[in-house]
Design an enzyme around this catalytic site. Structure first.
Site, PDB file in Angstrom:
ATOM      1  N   ASP A   1      -4.974  -0.514   7.593  1.00  0.00           N
ATOM      2  CA  ASP A   1      -3.961   0.585   7.914  1.00  0.00           C
ATOM      3  C   ASP A   1      -4.096   1.438   8.896  1.00  0.00           C
ATOM      4  OD1 ASP A   1      -1.507   1.359   7.249  1.00  0.00           O
ATOM      5  OD2 ASP A   1      -2.208   2.734   5.736  1.00  0.00           O
TER       6      ASP A   1
ATOM      7  N   HIS B   1       1.720   9.991  -2.515  1.00  0.00           N
ATOM      8  CA  HIS B   1       2.332   8.612  -2.546  1.00  0.00           C
ATOM      9  C   HIS B   1       1.395   7.558  -3.109  1.00  0.00           C
ATOM     10  CE1 HIS B   1       0.144   7.898   1.517  1.00  0.00           C
ATOM     11  NE2 HIS B   1       0.174   6.400   1.193  1.00  0.00           N
TER      12      HIS B   1
ATOM     13  N   LYS C   1       5.618   5.855  -1.106  1.00  0.00           N
ATOM     14  CA  LYS C   1       6.375   6.650  -0.157  1.00  0.00           C
ATOM     15  C   LYS C   1       7.983   6.689  -0.605  1.00  0.00           C
ATOM     16  CE  LYS C   1       3.434   6.849   3.875  1.00  0.00           C
ATOM     17  NZ  LYS C   1       3.163   6.543   5.130  1.00  0.00           N
TER      18      LYS C   1
ATOM     19  N   HIS D   1      -5.918   3.165  -0.972  1.00  0.00           N
ATOM     20  CA  HIS D   1      -6.177   3.131   0.431  1.00  0.00           C
ATOM     21  C   HIS D   1      -6.278   4.223   1.248  1.00  0.00           C
ATOM     22  CE1 HIS D   1      -1.953   3.734   0.190  1.00  0.00           C
ATOM     23  NE2 HIS D   1      -1.929   4.150   1.639  1.00  0.00           N
ATOM     24  N   HIS D   2      -6.342   5.386   0.904  1.00  0.00           N
ATOM     25  CA  HIS D   2      -6.705   6.747   1.514  1.00  0.00           C
ATOM     26  C   HIS D   2      -7.949   7.356   1.030  1.00  0.00           C
ATOM     27  CE1 HIS D   2      -3.420   6.958   4.399  1.00  0.00           C
ATOM     28  NE2 HIS D   2      -2.389   6.853   3.286  1.00  0.00           N
TER      29      HIS D   2
ATOM     30  N   HIS E   1       0.718  -1.250   0.100  1.00  0.00           N
ATOM     31  CA  HIS E   1       0.007   0.108  -0.037  1.00  0.00           C
ATOM     32  C   HIS E   1       0.850   1.153  -0.054  1.00  0.00           C
ATOM     33  CE1 HIS E   1       0.675  -0.858   4.487  1.00  0.00           C
ATOM     34  NE2 HIS E   1       0.232   0.485   4.477  1.00  0.00           N
ATOM     35  N   ASP E   2       1.875   1.197   0.601  1.00  0.00           N
ATOM     36  CA  ASP E   2       2.805   2.628   0.744  1.00  0.00           C
ATOM     37  C   ASP E   2       4.031   2.400   0.162  1.00  0.00           C
ATOM     38  OD1 ASP E   2       1.214   3.955   2.517  1.00  0.00           O
ATOM     39  OD2 ASP E   2       2.330   3.396   4.398  1.00  0.00           O
TER      40      ASP E   2
END
Lengths: 332, 332
Positions: A268, A215, A190, A239-240, A186-187
């Protein structure tokens, strides 16, 4: 790759062994056994990828050797091809029932044997590639964590929570396995956010927040267009997003947000609350669950999360607590 | 994953179709054809992963359908299992010669058919995983480039140069294929070097240079301990070592440096010289080759490179020029 494939040939007939050797030795790494007992000794040391197993042997028979293979953990990926002149349907079925992968009837032709061994060799390497694939996914995911050595188990936990939430909300096994593999990505975006921003103590400037909010898009770009990584990309990108449309980067709402993204959105946040962050201490499970029920100044669960997923998460909350505890370690 | 596997069953006997359907429908996505012509129509639309191909059909026979599959590019990964009651050795061999992957003799048992289809289904997915693996390796490699969208083809070129240098210096096919896949990972450790340092114009401070020199160790950590990624790790760790021991991070020399590292040391420098960097313009092939022969203020080829590899590189230099030209695009 084929010389890397190890084939054990078990046959009490020396001429047969020579013939098979002639067909396979150029491309495969070979060992031979002329009795069942010898086969078992060779299995222990040579650990073959493929066994070409004659059934009629002077001592114990080929089914006994097959049983040994099936009961030996370090031979769990070994593929067994039964070989016999006397191959009635009952014997074939007995072999399949015991876990043999294929059979070949004597006399066989060179091309026939070669075709079978090639197929199984490909299959053996496919397991290795699958392992390396999983490893690389994890390397890519960990690379995105700000401080490589200190990341702890955040990505592993998010995989496990996401598997559990998918399972409890009735998704099929394929979906659950896929999210368990890809939630950790998911990240990845970053990687392109400066560490000075990711690790900043205190509040972020507007520009810094814009940078962080990039990101999901960076992540989707890194993951790219592979069909097999479709869900990984979805998760990185969505996911955000929030149920009421107040998330980023797209501001989509409700079931417009792909299910995988809605699941990781919850898991998360749970892990973030349980972990220490530059702007907050770690919360215990009880305090975290209070926030998941009643919200706080940053989180409004009813507006942010899919209500059905939230409800499943709340009713099964002790599962998430136990995943956190069994995989504890500082998350980023 | 198995419902994702598409199986086309070709048989002119309706009862047989029903039986096979009963065995496979729970786990596989199925289509049926009762004639060769119908089989070809279904192949075009359904694009099956596996074909269970009866030989005796009312119109064209099973070998004609097999020939169609073999001549159709989008069916190149389709696995074909020939089926017939009349399966003499000549027919089996004809099938193998034409590229069939296996055969099964009627009447077959449920478990037997199921075992075969399961094996081929696993194989089909293994191709997909291999593709996804290659894709992820590339994603990880690209993620390390400072500016995702603008990287151009640096990593792809280094793969191709390294393959060529390995091949020309007499390495076996396995080694060459592996280095072609993993050479691109040489700089993954740069993910942990701040972009402000990577992209700095003008000379670096001592501290900044120390930070940059950490990238082989960061890279080896990111790649980690997977046996399948062993060469990738070697390359990440050793591509800045020099033949005379003046490189970093370990300062090892000569053949202590793994071959993969010695190869990428040369190919990475060639690409750096051909590309624009913050501290230099792009050089053309001729100027680059002058530096490879005579050195300059930064590069002493005889001290820095494996002499045998350097000699192969120089004698075949036009190959590297043509790789650069065919895959041009700004490197980082």
């Amino acid at each position: 790759m084929s010389k890397n494939t190890k084939v054990l040939i078990v046959d009490d007939n020396l001429l047969n062994l020579e013939i098979v050797k002639g067909i396979l030795e150029e491309e495969y790494s070979l060992e031979f056994a002329k009795t069942g007992t010898e086969a078992i000794e060779k299995l222990k040391v040579f650990k073959p990828d493929i066994v070409l197993q004659d059934i009629m042997l002077p001592d114990i028979d080929g089914f006994d050797v097959l049983a040994f293979i099936k009961n030996t953990p370090f031979l769990k990926n070994t593929k067994v091809i039964m070989v016999s002149a006397l191959m009635g349907v009952e014997m074939r079925l007995k072999g399949y029932e015991m876990g043999a992968h294929d059979y070949i009837v004597k006399p066989f032709e060179d091309d026939e044997l070669k075709a079978k061994i090639d197929i199984f060799s490909e299959l053996v390497h496919s397991h290795e590639i699958k392992e390396a694939f999983n490893y690389t996914i994890e390397a890519l995911s960990r690379a995105a964590e700000a401080c490589d050595e200190e990341t702890g188990n955040h990505i592993v936990r998010v995989n496990e929570y996401s598997y559990t939430l998918a399972k409890d909300s009735g998704q099929d096994e394929d979906f659950c396995n896929e999210i368990r593999c890809f939630a950790q990505m998911h990240d990845v975006g970053k990687i392109h956010v400066p560490m000075s921003i990711l690790n900043k103590k205190g509040s972020l400037s507007k520009e810094e927040f814009v940078e962080i909010k990039g990101h999901p898009i960076y992540g989707a770009k890194i993951i790219g267009e592979s069909e097999q990584l479709r869900m990984a990309k979805e998760i990185a990108l969505y996911h955000h997003e929030k149920w009421d449309g107040s998330g980023y980067p797209s501001g989509i709402s409700g079931k417009e947000i792909p299910l995988s993204g809605r699941i990781v959105a919850i898991t998360d946040v749970y892990d973030a609350l349980r972990s220490e962050r530059s702007y907050k201490p770690a919360f215990d499970h009880k305090k975290t669950m209070t926030i998941f029920k009643d919200g706080d100044d940053r989180l409004d669960p009813e507006k942010h999360f899919d209500p059905e997923l939230l409800s499943s998460f709340l009713s099964n909350n002790e599962k998430y607590e136990s995943i956190f505890e069994s995989l504890e370690g500082e998350g980023v």
